[in-house]
Structures are given as structure tokens and as C-alpha cells.
Write a protein that holds these residues in place. Structure first.
Motif, PDB file in Angstrom:
ATOM      1  N   ALA A 161      -5.707   1.460   2.367  1.00 35.90           N
ATOM      2  CA  ALA A 161      -6.737   2.311   1.751  1.00 35.90           C
ATOM      3  C   ALA A 161      -6.448   2.636   0.286  1.00 35.90           C
ATOM      4  CB  ALA A 161      -6.871   3.607   2.545  1.00 35.90           C
ATOM      5  N   ALA A 162      -5.171   2.750  -0.071  1.00 34.97           N
ATOM      6  CA  ALA A 162      -4.831   3.034  -1.470  1.00 34.97           C
ATOM      7  C   ALA A 162      -5.150   1.824  -2.335  1.00 34.97           C
ATOM      8  CB  ALA A 162      -3.356   3.409  -1.586  1.00 34.97           C
ATOM      9  N   LEU A 163      -4.768   0.634  -1.845  1.00 33.53           N
ATOM     10  CA  LEU A 163      -5.056  -0.598  -2.594  1.00 33.53           C
ATOM     11  C   LEU A 163      -6.564  -0.794  -2.722  1.00 33.53           C
ATOM     12  CD1 LEU A 163      -2.498  -3.044  -0.879  1.00 33.53           C
ATOM     13  CD2 LEU A 163      -2.200  -1.714  -2.970  1.00 33.53           C
TER      14      LEU A 163
ATOM     15  N   PHE B 142      -2.000   8.019  -4.278  1.00 28.99           N
ATOM     16  CA  PHE B 142      -3.173   7.796  -3.440  1.00 28.99           C
ATOM     17  C   PHE B 142      -2.731   8.097  -2.002  1.00 28.99           C
ATOM     18  CE2 PHE B 142      -4.631   4.819  -6.795  1.00 28.99           C
ATOM     19  CZ  PHE B 142      -6.003   5.049  -6.790  1.00 28.99           C
TER      20      PHE B 142
ATOM     21  N   ARG C 279      -8.622  12.087  -7.591  1.00 31.41           N
ATOM     22  CA  ARG C 279      -7.837  12.892  -8.522  1.00 31.41           C
ATOM     23  C   ARG C 279      -8.534  12.834  -9.879  1.00 31.41           C
ATOM     24  NH1 ARG C 279      -2.676  14.579  -7.167  1.00 31.41           N
ATOM     25  NH2 ARG C 279      -2.189  13.985  -5.027  1.00 31.41           N
ATOM     26  N   PRO C 280      -8.306  13.824 -10.744  1.00 31.86           N
ATOM     27  CA  PRO C 280      -8.983  13.827 -12.043  1.00 31.86           C
ATOM     28  C   PRO C 280      -8.771  12.505 -12.782  1.00 31.86           C
ATOM     29  CG  PRO C 280      -7.837  15.895 -11.696  1.00 31.86           C
ATOM     30  CD  PRO C 280      -7.453  15.004 -10.550  1.00 31.86           C
TER      31      PRO C 280
ATOM     32  N   ASN D 276       0.829  -1.205   0.000  1.00 33.58           N
ATOM     33  CA  ASN D 276       0.000   0.000   0.000  1.00 33.58           C
ATOM     34  C   ASN D 276       0.869   1.264   0.000  1.00 33.58           C
ATOM     35  OD1 ASN D 276      -2.891   1.115   0.573  1.00 33.58           O
ATOM     36  ND2 ASN D 276      -1.578   2.178   2.036  1.00 33.58           N
TER      37      ASN D 276
ATOM     38  N   ILE E 257     -12.440   7.547  -7.499  1.00 38.38           N
ATOM     39  CA  ILE E 257     -12.349   7.816  -6.061  1.00 38.38           C
ATOM     40  C   ILE E 257     -10.883   7.858  -5.669  1.00 38.38           C
ATOM     41  CG2 ILE E 257     -12.310   5.445  -5.134  1.00 38.38           C
ATOM     42  CD1 ILE E 257     -14.736   6.415  -3.372  1.00 38.38           C
ATOM     43  N   GLY E 258     -10.633   8.336  -4.462  1.00 35.05           N
ATOM     44  CA  GLY E 258      -9.267   8.320  -3.941  1.00 35.05           C
ATOM     45  C   GLY E 258      -9.046   7.072  -3.108  1.00 35.05           C
ATOM     46  N   SER E 259      -8.468   7.243  -1.917  1.00 38.39           N
ATOM     47  CA  SER E 259      -8.240   6.104  -1.030  1.00 38.39           C
ATOM     48  C   SER E 259      -9.526   5.803  -0.265  1.00 38.39           C
ATOM     49  CB  SER E 259      -7.089   6.411  -0.075  1.00 38.39           C
ATOM     50  OG  SER E 259      -5.891   6.488  -0.815  1.00 38.39           O
ATOM     51  N   ALA E 260      -9.719   4.538   0.044  1.00 39.07           N
ATOM     52  CA  ALA E 260     -11.033   4.134   0.557  1.00 39.07           C
ATOM     53  C   ALA E 260     -10.921   2.943   1.494  1.00 39.07           C
ATOM     54  CB  ALA E 260     -11.970   3.828  -0.607  1.00 39.07           C
TER      55      ALA E 260
ATOM     56  N   THR F  87     -11.281   9.530   0.303  1.00 41.38           N
ATOM     57  CA  THR F  87     -10.667  10.811  -0.068  1.00 41.38           C
ATOM     58  C   THR F  87     -11.192  11.200  -1.453  1.00 41.38           C
ATOM     59  OG1 THR F  87      -8.702   9.811  -1.084  1.00 41.38           O
ATOM     60  CG2 THR F  87      -8.560  10.342   1.250  1.00 41.38           C
ATOM     61  N   PRO F  88     -11.146  12.501  -1.771  1.00 43.99           N
ATOM     62  CA  PRO F  88     -11.655  12.941  -3.082  1.00 43.99           C
ATOM     63  C   PRO F  88     -10.810  12.342  -4.211  1.00 43.99           C
ATOM     64  CG  PRO F  88     -11.111  14.830  -1.667  1.00 43.99           C
ATOM     65  CD  PRO F  88     -10.602  13.611  -0.975  1.00 43.99           C
TER      66      PRO F  88
ATOM     67  N   PRO G  85     -17.550  14.009   2.872  1.00 45.20           N
ATOM     68  CA  PRO G  85     -16.994  12.649   2.882  1.00 45.20           C
ATOM     69  C   PRO G  85     -17.887  11.652   3.617  1.00 45.20           C
ATOM     70  CG  PRO G  85     -15.769  14.084   4.373  1.00 45.20           C
ATOM     71  CD  PRO G  85     -16.713  14.967   3.601  1.00 45.20           C
TER      72      PRO G  85
ATOM     73  N   TYR H 287      -5.829  16.577  -2.750  1.00 47.41           N
ATOM     74  CA  TYR H 287      -6.946  15.623  -2.793  1.00 47.41           C
ATOM     75  C   TYR H 287      -7.014  14.803  -1.500  1.00 47.41           C
ATOM     76  CZ  TYR H 287      -7.082  16.969  -7.668  1.00 47.41           C
ATOM     77  OH  TYR H 287      -7.164  17.690  -8.823  1.00 47.41           O
TER      78      TYR H 287
ATOM     79  N   ARG I 257     -10.117   9.630 -12.014  1.00 49.69           N
ATOM     80  CA  ARG I 257     -10.326   8.447 -11.191  1.00 49.69           C
ATOM     81  C   ARG I 257     -11.718   8.498 -10.565  1.00 49.69           C
ATOM     82  NH1 ARG I 257      -4.715   8.329  -7.635  1.00 49.69           N
ATOM     83  NH2 ARG I 257      -3.335   7.929  -9.391  1.00 49.69           N
TER      84      ARG I 257
ATOM     85  N   GLY J  96      -8.894   1.594  -2.599  1.00 52.65           N
ATOM     86  CA  GLY J  96      -9.423   2.615  -3.506  1.00 52.65           C
ATOM     87  C   GLY J  96      -9.236   2.200  -4.967  1.00 52.65           C
ATOM     88  N   ALA J  97      -8.110   1.510  -5.231  1.00 58.22           N
ATOM     89  CA  ALA J  97      -7.833   1.077  -6.605  1.00 58.22           C
ATOM     90  C   ALA J  97      -8.781  -0.045  -7.050  1.00 58.22           C
ATOM     91  CB  ALA J  97      -6.378   0.628  -6.720  1.00 58.22           C
TER      92      ALA J  97
END
Lengths: 280, 188
Positions: free
Chosen positions: B130-132, A63, B70-71, A54, B75-78, B67-68, B150, A105, B73, B134-135
Motif C-alpha cells: 500500500a505504501a508503494l 507511509f 501527510r502535508p 514496502n 494521498i497516504g497509503s493506497a 489513508t489521509p 475514507p 495520518y 502529499r 500510494g507513492a
């Protein structure tokens, strides 16, 4: 007097907010890698692998490391020979937070009132702690503090009779009761001594120390090692799935205290510990 | 560890019955986010006998404030937030037909009892991924309470979203079972 402009403070805080939320510190990454080598639980090792993966994806693909991009806790060590020009110090920090969270962001997680719960929309205001120190520099440290772990923090006004064992028991119990909730493996900040509020602040400042660096005071370093051993005997493990590594490190900061008092505060930080600093 | 089970959302009663604490699951399909503020609103609507703004029957609710984006995408991280804050509202939502939840951390005895009564499941996800996570989100759309920012309810469509069963419909608890295996009693 050396002049530091409000604009340079705004830019520095903005950049720090974005950086700490996307780039895990080398100290934290090394601590997770060490934990990966120590963890006996298969589920625990899998969690640690995912945390490291991550961190790489966060940095490379921009991210945030965690969706809770935190309360911006900003620690300012302001040299007494510095003159801040072109604006108000605290407002400059808040503006840096606004820009960092909007332009990076990052999530707006702050509500304007604890009871009316209306989101401010830009993660401002920050929680700012300013110390006046010798010199003509400004050191800014940003801790993007997740709430899930902050919520599991504890403070007790122990008595001198409780002593070292009382402190050990209180800290270990706080981590045990938090269980999986604060997202282990944790960084455990402990504030010892001072007064009620000083102990709490020390426990948060303790999280700014490079992860796993022992206290320069040998007796506190020994206390840290014993706390870490006892916390890791709890078996909570990475993400609470069971394992040997519940905490990556325990950092204790202390302050002289009253003859009647033994305050102890425990501030937990999650496996997405995000901190960074810059000197202007 | 056994290989993860692939499940499509919304969940059927049979899918929920088959799950056991500790199972790894990859969820694909829609999820609905709701955290503190959205739960307070949903629970008060249910208490007043009003229809919910989203039909959650059979669905999985995700305790997440992303998270919001980025253009370019969705969503951001989730990652997940701490589930216990939703405990006061959860039995009412399960009674209204929610069949699964994703969060992190322990649930109350009342929630665990409600999971058994309503045959539902609580999954854990790892917040620090959260990044993984969100992806893994392919689509995201605010479907209720946009004023909450949010904390609005998002309809996410996810692909192979990794979770573990923490509390199943049979009383199992991954955290208790995992910790019991590794706890060392203090000597002396």
C-alpha cells in the motif's frame, strides 16, 4: 500500590498505534525474508520482494504499511498492584487510539454501529481486553487488525470424537476457503479449547506471539508444524498467485475445555501483520 | 514472467480484449476509488434510474479506502481491499459501462460471467504494498460522497501503477491457475 497515570497510558497507546502501522516488526520481516528463500514460484518471490520493499518505504518515508490501518485491538495486562490515576482506563486507551490515528495520518475505519455504518472519524473505540495479573506493571499490546483477513476467520464447536485430525482439517479448510482474500502469506492464530468465546479470543491472542516462535508445549508445537506443512501444501502462495508459502507461521494457544467440547477458532492475519507492545 | 504492459486509463475495448489472466500491467491515468458504502449508493442510484455522480464509462474502479495524506502529499497509503464484498453490486456497474476493477481476492461466478458479457477486466493489486502504491498516486480529489470519509469516491491520477490481470474477459483466472501449479495433494 504503584501509580500509573491515564496520561501516560494515552501517550503509550498513541505511540504504539503510530509505530506498529509504520514499522514492521523484526520478527515479521525475518519471517518474510525466510519465505523469500523458500518460495519456488517466481511470482511469489516477486510479491515477497515487494512486501519487504514496502516495509522499508513505510518506515523511511512515513507511509502506513497498509491503507487498512485496522481495528485497534488493545490487550492490557494490568498488574494488580497498579493504581490508574487521573482517568478511566478504557477511556484512556480510546483517547490514545484517537490521537494516534489522527496525529499519525492513519485511516479512520470504525463505524459507530454495525448497521447504521456511520464512521466515528477517529478509529475509536478500540477493542480492549484487560486481564488482571500479578505485579505492579502495565503491559499494553496493540494489534492493528486488518478486516480483510479478520473477515475470513472461522470458529467451530467440534466434538471430542473429531479429535486432532478434526482440528487439522478445520484449520486447513478455513485457510483453503479464504484463498487469496486475506492477503497471504498469513499468520494463522488458532484457539483451541475453553468455551465458544474463549477459543476466539485465544486465536487472536495467538497473533501477539513473536512470528514463528513455537508453542512452549511440545505437543502444540508439533500441531503447529503439521498445520503449517498442510497449509503450505495448498499452493495458494503469496498474494494468492500460486506458490509454496501460504502461511509464515501457525500459532496455537489452548485452554482446558469441557468433557463434551472441542472448540476451535482460526483468526487469520495478513502479510501486513502489525503488532507491538510496551511495558509501563 | 513477461515484462509488464503499459496501459493508459480509461481502457478501450481493444485493450481489454488483449489482456489475459496472469499478465502484469502498469496503469497510468485516472482511477476512481469506490468501496462498500459507495457501491451501495451507486447501485441504488442505478436501480432508481438516476445518473451517477461520476461518469464511470470505460473507467477503472479501484476498491480502495486510502489513508489521509501527510502535508505536501496527494494521498497516504493506497492498497486494494477485498473485492468479493463488492460482488453483489458489480454486475450492475459493469452493465453501466465500468470496464475494469482493481481489488484483491476472488470474484463470484456471477461477476466472472458479467466480465465476459460486458468485456471487462478484474485486476489484482497487492494490499501489503500500500505504501508503494500510494507513492504511485500523483493526484487525488474527492469527487463524490465526501460524507463517507475514507469510503468517498476519489479520482486518483496514477503513474505506472502495478497490477496483475486476475480475471480477463475470456474466463481466465490467475488464482486458480497459480494455485493448481503449486498444490500438493495430501498424502494418504
Amino acid at each position: 500500590m504503584r501509580t500509573v497515570t491515564a496520561q501516560s497510558l494515552i501517550a503509550a497507546v498513541r505511540d504504539l498505534c503510530i509505530r506498529v502501522n509504520h514499522e514492521m516488526g523484526a520478527d515479521m520481516r525475518a519471517a518474510l525474508e525466510r519465505a523469500r528463500g523458500q518460495e519456488e514460484s517466481e511470482a511469489g518471490r516477486a510479491v515477497l520482494d515487494r512486501l519487504l520493499e514496502n516495509a522499508a518505504v513505510a518506515r523511511e518515508q512515513l507511509f502506513p504499511i497498509c491503507q487498512d490501518t485496522g481495528t485497534a485491538c488493545v490487550f492490557v495486562d494490568l498488574g494488580q498492584d497498579v493504581h490508574v490515576e487521573g482517568g478511566d482506563l478504557e477511556e484512556a486507551i480510546n483517547e490514545g487510539v484517537r490521537r494516534g490515528y489522527r496525529e499519525g495520518y492513519l485511516r479512520a475505519s470504525i463505524v459507530r454501529g454495525p448497521l447504521d455504518r456511520v464512521n466515528t472519524g477517529d478509529n475509536a473505540p478500540a477493542v480492549v481486553y484487560t486481564r488482571i495479573v500479578p505485579g505492579d506493571r502495565v503491559r499494553l499490546s496493540v494489534l492493528a487488525k486488518g478486516a480483510g483477513c479478520d473477515n475470513m476467520s472461522r470458529l467451530a464447536m467440534l466434538t471430542p470424537a473429531d479429535g486432532r485430525e478434526g482440528v487439522l482439517r478445520f484449520v486447513v479448510t478455513a485457510v483453503a476457503e479464504a484463498g487469496p482474500n486475506p492477503s497471504p502469506p498469513l499468520l494463522v492464530g488458532v484457539g483451541l479449547g475453553g468455551t465458544f468465546e474463549r477459543a476466539a479470543l485465544l486465536s487472536k491472542r495467538a497473533l501477539l506471539r513473536p512470528v514463528g516462535e513455537p508453542s512452549p508445549d511440545p505437543s502444540l508445537a508439533e500441531l503447529e508444524a503439521e498445520l503449517l506443512r498442510r497449509i503450505n501444501d495448498l499452493g495458494i502462495g503469496p498474494a494468492g498467485f500460486g506458490g509454496r508459502v501460504t502461511a509464515l507461521a501457525v500459532h496455537v494457544e489452548s485452554h482446558p475445555t469441557h468433557i463434551a467440547s472441542l472448540p476451535v477458532a482460526v483468526n487469520l492475519d495478513c502479510h501486513s501483520h502489525r503488532a507491538g507492545q510496551v511495558v509501563l | 514472467m513477461t515484462a509488464p504492459t503499459d496501459l493508459r486509463t480509461p481502457l478501450s475495448p481493444e485493450q481489454v480484449e488483449a489482456l489475459r489472466a496472469g499478465d502484469s500491467v502498469l496503469l497510468s491515468g485516472p482511477l476512481y476509488t469506490a468501496r462498500d458504502a459507495a457501491h451501495a449508493r451507486l447501485a441504488s442510484m442505478l436501480a432508481r434510474g438516476e445518473a451517477l455522480p461520476v461518469d464511470l464509462r470505460g473507467h477503472v474502479v479501484y476498491y480502495c479506502g486510502p489513508t489521509p495524506p501527510r502535508p505536501g502529499r496527494p494521498i497516504g497509503s493506497a492498497g486494494p481491499t477485498t473485492a468479493s464484498r463488492m460482488d453483489p453490486y458489480t454486475p450492475a456497474l459493469l452493465a453501466a459501462g465500468v470496464r475494469g476493477m482493481i481489488g484483491k481476492g476472488r470474484r463470484s461466478p456471477e461477476v466472472r460471467e458479467a466480465l465476459r458479457r460486458h468485456r471487462a477486466v478484474y485486476f489484482g493489486a497487492i494490499e501489503g504494498t500500500a505504501a508503494l502504491l500510494g507513492a504511485r498516486v500523483q493526484e487525488a480529489e474527492v469527487v463524490a460522497f465526501p460524507d463517507l470519509g475514507p469510503e468517498a469516491i476519489y479520482r486518483l491520477v496514477v503513474d505506472r501503477f502495478p497490477v496483475a490481470v486476475v480475471n480477463d474477459a475470456h474466463g481466465g483466472d490467475l488464482y486458480e491457475e497459480g494455485r493448481a501449479r503449486y498444490q500438493r495433494r495430501p498424502s494418504g
